[in-house]
Design a protein around this motif. Structure first.
Motif, mmCIF file in Angstrom:
data_model
loop_
_atom_site.group_PDB
_atom_site.id
_atom_site.type_symbol
_atom_site.label_atom_id
_atom_site.label_comp_id
_atom_site.label_asym_id
_atom_site.label_seq_id
_atom_site.Cartn_x
_atom_site.Cartn_y
_atom_site.Cartn_z
ATOM 1 N N GLY A 42 0.803 -1.212 0.000
ATOM 2 C CA GLY A 42 0.000 0.000 0.000
ATOM 3 C C GLY A 42 0.835 1.260 0.000
ATOM 4 N N LYS A 83 -13.350 8.158 -0.420
ATOM 5 C CA LYS A 83 -12.445 7.346 0.390
ATOM 6 C C LYS A 83 -11.154 8.123 0.566
ATOM 7 C CE LYS A 83 -10.112 2.859 0.689
ATOM 8 N NZ LYS A 83 -8.998 3.364 1.450
ATOM 9 N N ASP A 108 -7.292 8.039 2.337
ATOM 10 C CA ASP A 108 -6.155 7.399 3.007
ATOM 11 C C ASP A 108 -4.997 8.358 2.789
ATOM 12 O OD1 ASP A 108 -4.020 5.934 3.906
ATOM 13 O OD2 ASP A 108 -4.471 4.147 2.731
ATOM 14 N N THR A 109 -4.858 9.311 3.689
ATOM 15 C CA THR A 109 -3.964 10.448 3.451
ATOM 16 C C THR A 109 -2.836 10.573 4.463
ATOM 17 O OG1 THR A 109 -5.416 11.891 4.712
ATOM 18 C CG2 THR A 109 -5.813 11.732 2.348
ATOM 19 N N GLU A 110 -2.506 9.472 5.116
ATOM 20 C CA GLU A 110 -1.394 9.459 6.076
ATOM 21 C C GLU A 110 -1.489 10.618 7.070
ATOM 22 O OE1 GLU A 110 0.330 6.736 6.179
ATOM 23 O OE2 GLU A 110 -0.643 6.066 4.341
ATOM 24 N N ASN A 111 -2.654 10.723 7.700
ATOM 25 C CA ASN A 111 -2.904 11.665 8.788
ATOM 26 C C ASN A 111 -2.953 13.130 8.373
ATOM 27 O OD1 ASN A 111 -3.168 9.647 10.852
ATOM 28 N ND2 ASN A 111 -0.984 9.302 10.571
ATOM 29 N N GLN A 145 -15.354 7.295 3.782
ATOM 30 C CA GLN A 145 -14.524 6.242 4.360
ATOM 31 C C GLN A 145 -13.155 6.869 4.573
ATOM 32 O OE1 GLN A 145 -14.061 2.661 2.059
ATOM 33 N NE2 GLN A 145 -12.433 1.885 3.360
ATOM 34 N N ILE A 146 -12.760 6.992 5.825
ATOM 35 C CA ILE A 146 -11.529 7.699 6.147
ATOM 36 C C ILE A 146 -10.635 6.805 6.990
ATOM 37 C CG2 ILE A 146 -10.535 9.677 7.340
ATOM 38 C CD1 ILE A 146 -13.136 11.201 6.717
ATOM 39 N N GLU A 147 -9.398 6.612 6.523
ATOM 40 C CA GLU A 147 -8.415 5.925 7.351
ATOM 41 C C GLU A 147 -7.875 6.947 8.339
ATOM 42 O OE1 GLU A 147 -3.933 4.766 6.847
ATOM 43 O OE2 GLU A 147 -5.177 3.290 5.806
ATOM 44 N N ASN A 158 -5.891 7.052 12.177
ATOM 45 C CA ASN A 158 -5.355 6.435 13.391
ATOM 46 C C ASN A 158 -4.709 7.470 14.298
ATOM 47 O OD1 ASN A 158 -3.123 6.827 11.799
ATOM 48 N ND2 ASN A 158 -2.750 4.662 11.424
ATOM 49 N N GLU A 212 -10.258 2.120 9.604
ATOM 50 C CA GLU A 212 -11.205 2.768 8.694
ATOM 51 C C GLU A 212 -12.414 3.240 9.492
ATOM 52 O OE1 GLU A 212 -10.554 3.226 5.435
ATOM 53 O OE2 GLU A 212 -8.714 2.058 5.570
#
Length: 109
Positions: A7, A50, A52-55, A76-78, A80, A104
């Motif tokens: 990924g 969706k 996935d933007t590395e914070n 849908q958002i990653e 953490n 997610e």
């Protein structure tokens, strides 16, 4: 592509690949990338986003406020890190968290 994380990918110029190969992969490489807000595209038929933007969720959401208001897509958002900040930001736009799966998070109005 990173050998142990399928990924983890990036788009770079060929000359940069040679420079990176001279160093340890990824250690100090910080590319400059031109960005454009999502709102600048004036999308009018968006039903799902969706991320996935590395914070970097909050800066991207700030550039998508009109898109979110005008289209009401499911998100849908990653996430953490800064989860409470993301939740509060989206709540102010009328979104609620409705499901999670690992890192997610799913939001809808």
């Amino acid at each position: 592509r990173h050998s142990s994380n399928t990924g983890m990918t990036m788009v770079i110029e060929k000359e940069t690949i040679e420079q990176i190969n001279r160093r340890r992969w990824w250690s100090n490489y910080r590319p400059t990338v031109k960005t454009t807000s999502l709102d600048s595209y004036n999308f009018n038929d968006v039903d799902f986003i969706k991320m996935d933007t590395e914070n970097y969720v909050i800066p991207i959401l700030k550039g998508a406020i009109e898109t979110l208001k005008n289209n009401n897509p499911i998100l849908q958002i990653e996430a953490n890190k800064n989860i409470e900040e993301v939740d509060a930001f989206l709540k102010n736009l009328g979104y609620n968290l409705y499901d999670t799966f690992s890192v997610e998070r799913f939001y809808k109005k």
